[in-house]
Enzyme design. Structure first.
Site, mmCIF file in Angstrom:
data_model
loop_
_atom_site.group_PDB
_atom_site.id
_atom_site.type_symbol
_atom_site.label_atom_id
_atom_site.label_comp_id
_atom_site.label_asym_id
_atom_site.label_seq_id
_atom_site.Cartn_x
_atom_site.Cartn_y
_atom_site.Cartn_z
ATOM 1 N N GLY A 1 4.567 94.343 126.497
ATOM 2 C CA GLY A 1 5.021 95.348 125.536
ATOM 3 C C GLY A 1 4.756 96.759 126.040
ATOM 4 O O GLY A 1 4.137 96.947 127.097
ATOM 5 N N THR B 1 6.255 93.260 116.201
ATOM 6 C CA THR B 1 6.417 94.657 115.795
ATOM 7 C C THR B 1 7.777 94.957 115.150
ATOM 8 O O THR B 1 8.026 96.100 114.777
ATOM 9 C CB THR B 1 6.237 95.596 117.014
ATOM 10 O OG1 THR B 1 7.179 95.209 118.017
ATOM 11 C CG2 THR B 1 4.834 95.528 117.558
ATOM 12 N N THR C 1 -1.802 100.033 113.059
ATOM 13 C CA THR C 1 -0.619 100.861 112.780
ATOM 14 C C THR C 1 -0.735 101.734 111.529
ATOM 15 O O THR C 1 -1.471 101.399 110.596
ATOM 16 C CB THR C 1 0.609 99.913 112.603
ATOM 17 O OG1 THR C 1 1.724 100.654 112.135
ATOM 18 C CG2 THR C 1 0.337 98.808 111.604
ATOM 19 N N ASP C 2 0.043 102.788 111.503
ATOM 20 C CA ASP C 2 0.193 103.643 110.315
ATOM 21 C C ASP C 2 0.800 102.866 109.135
ATOM 22 O O ASP C 2 0.665 103.271 107.983
ATOM 23 C CB ASP C 2 1.095 104.839 110.652
ATOM 24 C CG ASP C 2 2.421 104.422 111.274
ATOM 25 O OD1 ASP C 2 2.386 103.645 112.255
ATOM 26 O OD2 ASP C 2 3.487 104.847 110.806
ATOM 27 N N TYR D 1 5.300 93.636 107.608
ATOM 28 C CA TYR D 1 4.674 94.078 108.867
ATOM 29 C C TYR D 1 3.327 94.744 108.583
ATOM 30 O O TYR D 1 2.296 94.367 109.160
ATOM 31 C CB TYR D 1 5.621 95.035 109.604
ATOM 32 C CG TYR D 1 4.992 95.718 110.808
ATOM 33 C CD1 TYR D 1 4.602 94.977 111.924
ATOM 34 C CD2 TYR D 1 4.785 97.100 110.828
ATOM 35 C CE1 TYR D 1 4.015 95.604 113.020
ATOM 36 C CE2 TYR D 1 4.205 97.722 111.916
ATOM 37 C CZ TYR D 1 3.826 96.971 113.015
ATOM 38 O OH TYR D 1 3.242 97.595 114.107
HETATM 39 N N1 LIG Z 1 5.783 100.553 118.424
HETATM 40 C C1 LIG Z 1 5.264 101.406 117.551
HETATM 41 O O1 LIG Z 1 5.872 102.425 117.179
HETATM 42 C C2 LIG Z 1 3.890 101.173 116.996
HETATM 43 C C3 LIG Z 1 3.402 102.057 116.030
HETATM 44 C C4 LIG Z 1 2.120 101.846 115.523
HETATM 45 C C5 LIG Z 1 1.356 100.790 115.974
HETATM 46 N N2 LIG Z 1 1.866 99.922 116.886
HETATM 47 C C6 LIG Z 1 1.009 98.805 117.308
HETATM 48 O O2 LIG Z 1 0.716 98.980 118.675
HETATM 49 C C7 LIG Z 1 0.595 97.706 119.328
HETATM 50 C C8 LIG Z 1 1.488 97.690 120.553
HETATM 51 O O3 LIG Z 1 2.825 97.941 120.127
HETATM 52 P P1 LIG Z 1 4.014 98.043 121.155
HETATM 53 O O4 LIG Z 1 4.896 99.138 120.682
HETATM 54 O O5 LIG Z 1 3.516 98.022 122.555
HETATM 55 O O6 LIG Z 1 4.740 96.668 120.793
HETATM 56 P P2 LIG Z 1 5.761 95.811 121.669
HETATM 57 O O7 LIG Z 1 6.382 96.652 122.715
HETATM 58 O O8 LIG Z 1 6.599 95.067 120.690
HETATM 59 O O9 LIG Z 1 4.751 94.801 122.388
HETATM 60 C C9 LIG Z 1 4.162 93.723 121.741
HETATM 61 C C10 LIG Z 1 4.117 92.600 122.733
HETATM 62 O O10 LIG Z 1 3.475 91.466 122.135
HETATM 63 C C11 LIG Z 1 4.189 90.334 122.527
HETATM 64 N N3 LIG Z 1 3.915 89.207 121.647
HETATM 65 C C12 LIG Z 1 4.551 88.872 120.490
HETATM 66 N N4 LIG Z 1 4.032 87.731 120.016
HETATM 67 C C13 LIG Z 1 3.050 87.340 120.862
HETATM 68 C C14 LIG Z 1 2.171 86.241 120.918
HETATM 69 N N5 LIG Z 1 2.200 85.273 119.995
HETATM 70 N N6 LIG Z 1 1.290 86.152 121.941
HETATM 71 C C15 LIG Z 1 1.267 87.101 122.899
HETATM 72 N N7 LIG Z 1 2.083 88.160 122.919
HETATM 73 C C16 LIG Z 1 2.962 88.286 121.900
HETATM 74 C C17 LIG Z 1 5.634 90.760 122.496
HETATM 75 O O11 LIG Z 1 6.458 89.879 123.212
HETATM 76 P P3 LIG Z 1 8.002 89.669 122.732
HETATM 77 O O12 LIG Z 1 8.591 91.048 122.664
HETATM 78 O O13 LIG Z 1 8.557 88.801 123.798
HETATM 79 O O14 LIG Z 1 7.924 89.020 121.377
HETATM 80 C C18 LIG Z 1 5.527 92.132 123.156
HETATM 81 O O15 LIG Z 1 5.586 92.031 124.553
HETATM 82 C C19 LIG Z 1 0.930 96.668 118.261
HETATM 83 O O16 LIG Z 1 -0.260 96.195 117.712
HETATM 84 C C20 LIG Z 1 1.684 97.443 117.203
HETATM 85 O O17 LIG Z 1 1.517 96.873 115.934
HETATM 86 C C21 LIG Z 1 3.104 100.099 117.416
#
Ligand SMILES: NC(=O)c1ccc[n+]([C@@H]2O[C@H](COP(=O)([O-])OP(=O)(O)OC[C@H]3O[C@@H](n4cnc5c(N)ncnc54)[C@H](OP(=O)(O)O)[C@@H]3O)[C@@H](O)[C@H]2O)c1
Length: 283
Positions: A10, A62, A101-102, A125
């Site tokens: 991710g 996410t 997350t927010d 979520y």
């Molecule tokens: N993106 C945002 O704007 C945002 C904002 C606030 C907080 N966050 C938090 O920040 C963190 C990182 O977010 P990110 O943006 O890097 O998210 P991301 O790009 O969606 O990365 C999450 C990764 O986790 C993988 N994943 C899903 N299910 C899984 C499982 N069962 N076992 C292992 N890996 C798994 C996904 O793979 P697949 O894609 O193949 O499913 C993806 O590669 C998360 O905790 C998210 O809640 C994100």
């Protein structure tokens, strides 16, 4: 120091792997295919093999709209699986750094959310992420929770990338002007995690400074990529979201700043992002 990074495929996972591979740590990164965090057996096997000092959990479900339709999956990945990681971390006397997350907040406030503010998520979520936090706070002995927001990095799965792609084919794009947050560069979160990871515990809010609406964010992206595509403001009511989005998502970084860590303004971070991730890579 041995560090396991889950969800390494991710956007935040990639930024951490990139940053840490230039440091003096032994980094063991796992994409979803390599370690499924919903499998207790896989977690046990990996932890026994590595005996980590720190685990950074970037794995999550996410996709906000899909969480509403696959509720069980959302609670399993975002709620229960972090608890599995925390339980195994305890056995190895390791520290777990969990990303949140927010979306744990209602989004109805008009001033930045502090770590001590009462969560009140409005989406599956957000609720599933809050469950992950709560189970860990009750059960994990050595825990740091980092809440962030509006993330973008070198990955297709974010607003910056979507706007860039749309600008290649559209003359104008309608973007909501009444939802506010702090766009945050994954590299800056990775750097903050590096500063906090050794001896800080509890919950920390970590975002770039300043705030804007999605409309202002999109305008700045167009300016930086020299696009002629026009960004048109639209209200949330007129946009028709499948799942309600928080109207105010700004996180107060007060605790982080008390540690002497202040993340730069979101516009400065965005400009660096384009320079580092696009222009330099074109050479
Ligand atoms: N993106 C945002 O704007 C945002 C904002 C606030 C907080 N966050 C938090 O920040 C963190 C990182 O977010 P990110 O943006 O890097 O998210 P991301 O790009 O969606 O990365 C999450 C990764 O986790 C993988 N994943 C899903 N299910 C899984 C499982 N069962 N076992 C292992 N890996 C798994 C996904 O793979 P697949 O894609 O193949 O499913 C993806 O590669 C998360 O905790 C998210 O809640 C994100």
């Amino acid at each position: 120091m041995k560090i396991i990074i889950t969800g390494a495929g991710g956007q935040l996972g990639k930024a951490l792997v990139k940053l840490f591979s230039s440091c003096d740590y032994k980094v063991f990164s796992f994409t979803k295919r390599e370690l499924d965090i919903t499998s207790k057996e896989q977690i046990k096997e990996v932890f026994n093999k590595i005996s980590p000092d720190i685990i950074i959990n970037c794995a999550a479900f996410t996709k906000v709209d899909l969480c509403e339709t696959d509720v069980e999956k959302a609670y399993l990945i975002n709620g229960l699986a972090p608890f599995y990681l925390g339980t195994e971390a305890n056995k190895h006397q390791a520290k777990l750094i969990h990303i949140s997350t927010d979306y744990v907040f209602s989004g109805n406030q008009t001033s930045p959310y502090k770590e001590t503010d009462q969560p009140n998520p409005q989406t599956i979520y957000g609720k599933s992420k809050l469950l992950g936090e709560e189970l860990l706070l009750k059960n994990c002995n050595n825990l740091l929770i980092v809440r962030t927001s509006w993330l973008y990095g070198n990955d297709a799965n974010n607003f910056v990338h979507t706007m860039m792609k749309l600008s290649e084919k559209l003359n104008s794009i309608k973007v909501v002007h009444d939802q506010f947050g702090s766009p945050t560069y994954t590299r800056d979160v990775a750097l903050a995690i590096q500063s906090l990871m050794k001896d800080k515990t509890g919950i920390y809010h970590v975002t770039n400074s300043g705030k804007c609406s999605w409309y202002e964010f999109a305008k700045e992206i167009m300016r930086l990529i020299h696009s002629k595509t026009e960004i048109l403001p639209i209200s949330s009511q007129d946009y028709q979201f499948n799942t309600p989005r928080p109207s105010y998502s700004v996180l107060d970084n007060y605790k982080l700043e008390k540690e002497g860590i202040r993340l730069r303004d979101w516009k400065a971070a965005l400009s660096t992002f384009f320079r580092e991730e696009y222009i330099e890579n074109e050479d």
